[in-house]
Design a protein around this motif. Structure first.
Motif, mmCIF file in Angstrom:
data_model
loop_
_atom_site.group_PDB
_atom_site.id
_atom_site.type_symbol
_atom_site.label_atom_id
_atom_site.label_comp_id
_atom_site.label_asym_id
_atom_site.label_seq_id
_atom_site.Cartn_x
_atom_site.Cartn_y
_atom_site.Cartn_z
ATOM 1 N N ILE A 69 12.154 -17.700 -11.432
ATOM 2 C CA ILE A 69 11.983 -17.315 -10.027
ATOM 3 C C ILE A 69 10.503 -17.071 -9.769
ATOM 4 C CG2 ILE A 69 12.611 -15.605 -8.266
ATOM 5 C CD1 ILE A 69 14.978 -14.842 -10.254
ATOM 6 N N VAL A 70 9.950 -17.701 -8.739
ATOM 7 C CA VAL A 70 8.561 -17.479 -8.351
ATOM 8 C C VAL A 70 8.564 -16.747 -7.013
ATOM 9 C CG1 VAL A 70 6.296 -18.490 -7.891
ATOM 10 C CG2 VAL A 70 7.871 -19.604 -9.518
ATOM 11 N N THR A 71 7.857 -15.611 -6.954
ATOM 12 C CA THR A 71 7.931 -14.726 -5.795
ATOM 13 C C THR A 71 6.667 -13.883 -5.717
ATOM 14 O OG1 THR A 71 9.099 -12.769 -4.929
ATOM 15 C CG2 THR A 71 9.196 -13.112 -7.297
ATOM 16 N N ILE A 72 6.354 -13.350 -4.505
ATOM 17 C CA ILE A 72 5.238 -12.376 -4.452
ATOM 18 C C ILE A 72 5.797 -10.963 -4.631
ATOM 19 C CG2 ILE A 72 3.716 -13.838 -3.076
ATOM 20 C CD1 ILE A 72 4.452 -12.160 -0.618
ATOM 21 N N LEU A 121 3.713 -15.080 -7.910
ATOM 22 C CA LEU A 121 2.909 -16.179 -7.354
ATOM 23 C C LEU A 121 1.424 -15.818 -7.341
ATOM 24 C CD1 LEU A 121 2.906 -18.985 -5.900
ATOM 25 C CD2 LEU A 121 3.049 -17.706 -3.737
ATOM 26 N N ARG A 122 1.129 -14.523 -7.156
ATOM 27 C CA ARG A 122 -0.284 -14.119 -7.068
ATOM 28 C C ARG A 122 -1.019 -14.300 -8.403
ATOM 29 N NH1 ARG A 122 -1.059 -12.013 -2.028
ATOM 30 N NH2 ARG A 122 0.673 -10.873 -1.099
ATOM 31 N N ASP A 123 -0.266 -14.427 -9.473
ATOM 32 C CA ASP A 123 -0.934 -14.705 -10.764
ATOM 33 C C ASP A 123 -1.554 -16.097 -10.757
ATOM 34 O OD1 ASP A 123 1.532 -12.991 -12.881
ATOM 35 O OD2 ASP A 123 -0.098 -12.258 -11.591
ATOM 36 N N HIS A 124 -1.186 -16.881 -9.735
ATOM 37 C CA HIS A 124 -1.726 -18.261 -9.650
ATOM 38 C C HIS A 124 -2.701 -18.397 -8.494
ATOM 39 C CE1 HIS A 124 0.954 -19.519 -12.833
ATOM 40 N NE2 HIS A 124 1.855 -18.727 -12.272
ATOM 41 N N ARG A 128 -6.541 -12.480 -3.899
ATOM 42 C CA ARG A 128 -5.272 -13.064 -4.393
ATOM 43 C C ARG A 128 -4.480 -13.640 -3.220
ATOM 44 N NH1 ARG A 128 -2.078 -9.634 -8.451
ATOM 45 N NH2 ARG A 128 -2.210 -11.467 -9.795
ATOM 46 N N THR A 129 -5.149 -14.515 -2.465
ATOM 47 C CA THR A 129 -4.589 -15.030 -1.201
ATOM 48 C C THR A 129 -3.488 -16.061 -1.428
ATOM 49 O OG1 THR A 129 -6.797 -14.738 -0.277
ATOM 50 C CG2 THR A 129 -5.232 -16.056 1.015
ATOM 51 N N VAL A 179 1.277 -19.475 6.904
ATOM 52 C CA VAL A 179 1.968 -20.441 6.036
ATOM 53 C C VAL A 179 1.494 -20.216 4.603
ATOM 54 C CG1 VAL A 179 2.241 -22.906 5.556
ATOM 55 C CG2 VAL A 179 2.131 -22.096 7.929
ATOM 56 N N MET A 180 2.393 -20.357 3.637
ATOM 57 C CA MET A 180 2.001 -20.170 2.240
ATOM 58 C C MET A 180 1.209 -21.379 1.766
ATOM 59 S SD MET A 180 5.233 -18.229 0.470
ATOM 60 C CE MET A 180 4.307 -16.957 -0.419
ATOM 61 N N LYS A 181 0.062 -21.099 1.144
ATOM 62 C CA LYS A 181 -0.857 -22.175 0.708
ATOM 63 C C LYS A 181 -0.227 -22.984 -0.419
ATOM 64 C CE LYS A 181 -5.055 -20.779 -0.127
ATOM 65 N NZ LYS A 181 -5.726 -21.808 0.701
#
Ligand SMILES: COc1cccc(COC(=O)c2cn[nH]c2)c1
Length: 227
Positions: free
Chosen positions: A5-8, A37-40, A46-47, A60-62
């Motif tokens: 699961i990828v999440t903020i 997701l912020r780890d990426h 950490r935008t 919108v998510m980048k």
């Protein structure tokens, strides 16, 4: 089965350790990985989002953080699942199909959604399913992901104690479930339908089928396929 699961909001999924899924994880039937997701991201703030091209409200998510996060997880045998109000309906049939796959990756979108190029890019190289759990808008994909994981995980062999209980459920045979009763036989002046106390298993089966059809006709006529 492995779920990623990828999440903020990775802390949101801590509960997976205690739910039905907890037993499945302990039994080694299902592995779960939660990724922030912020780890990426690689900027000081950490935008993960930005303003939409073409204007309009919201953010919108980048694509870049998603690309980095998903590249690290997806294999050609994965299914990428993106919960979205604009998705195909997530149904019991979808849950059954996904319960036999070996690797599911859930991308939890927020704000107005994820840059479309993320779905387009990965659709070229792996199986992508944009799925809706209902016709309403949530703030993010986390709740939808939790719902889908529960619907899927309980169908994975070894997760639910009694597999029998999985066959007679609403939507398993395309119809709504018949009404259920247990002791006492009389409660606040309300009686259990006598057929259920008759011991006549054939009559019980007929009554239950009729109840399924009547309920489905009344509540979900859309489920009764036109001939
Ligand atoms: C990926 O883009 C977006 C945009 C906005 C909200 C969400 C979260 O999902 C839902 O709101 C949803 C899922 N099924 N029904 C509603 C995702």
């Amino acid at each position: 089965m492995r779920l990623d699961i990828v999440t903020i909001f990775p802390e949101f999924f801590g509960v997976l350790d205690v739910s039905l899924l907890g037993r499945a994880r302990a039994a080694g039937v299902i592995e779960v990985g939660v990724h922030d997701l912020r780890d990426h991201t690689h900027d000081r703030h950490r935008t993960v989002d930005d303003t939409p091209y073409g204007g309009g409200a919201g953010m919108v998510m980048k694509p870049e953080p998603w690309g980095e996060a998903l590249d690290a997880l997806l294999t050609p045998r994965s299914v990428l699942i993106v919960p979205s109000p604009a998705g195909h309906p997530f149904t019991q049939r979808q849950a059954r199909e996904l319960a036999v796959r070996e690797h599911l990756v859930f991308a939890c979108g927020r704000y107005e959604g994820i840059d479309q190029r993320v779905v387009d890019h990965y659709s070229e190289r792996t199986e992508v399913r944009v799925l809706s759990i209902g016709d309403y808008v949530l703030n993010g994909g986390e709740v939808a992901t939790m719902a889908m994981i529960e619907a899927i995980a309980r169908l994975v062999p070894g997760v639910v104690g009694n597999p029998e209980s999985l066959t007679e459920e609403s939507h398993e045979d395309g119809l709504l479930e018949y009404p259920s009763y247990t002791k006492p036989a009389s409660w606040r002046g309300l009686e259990v339908p006598p057929v259920l106390l008759s011991g006549n298993h054939g009559a019980v089966a007929d009554w239950r089928r009729e109840q399924q059809l009547a309920r489905t006709r009344a509540i979900r006529p859309d489920l009764i396929e036109k001939p």
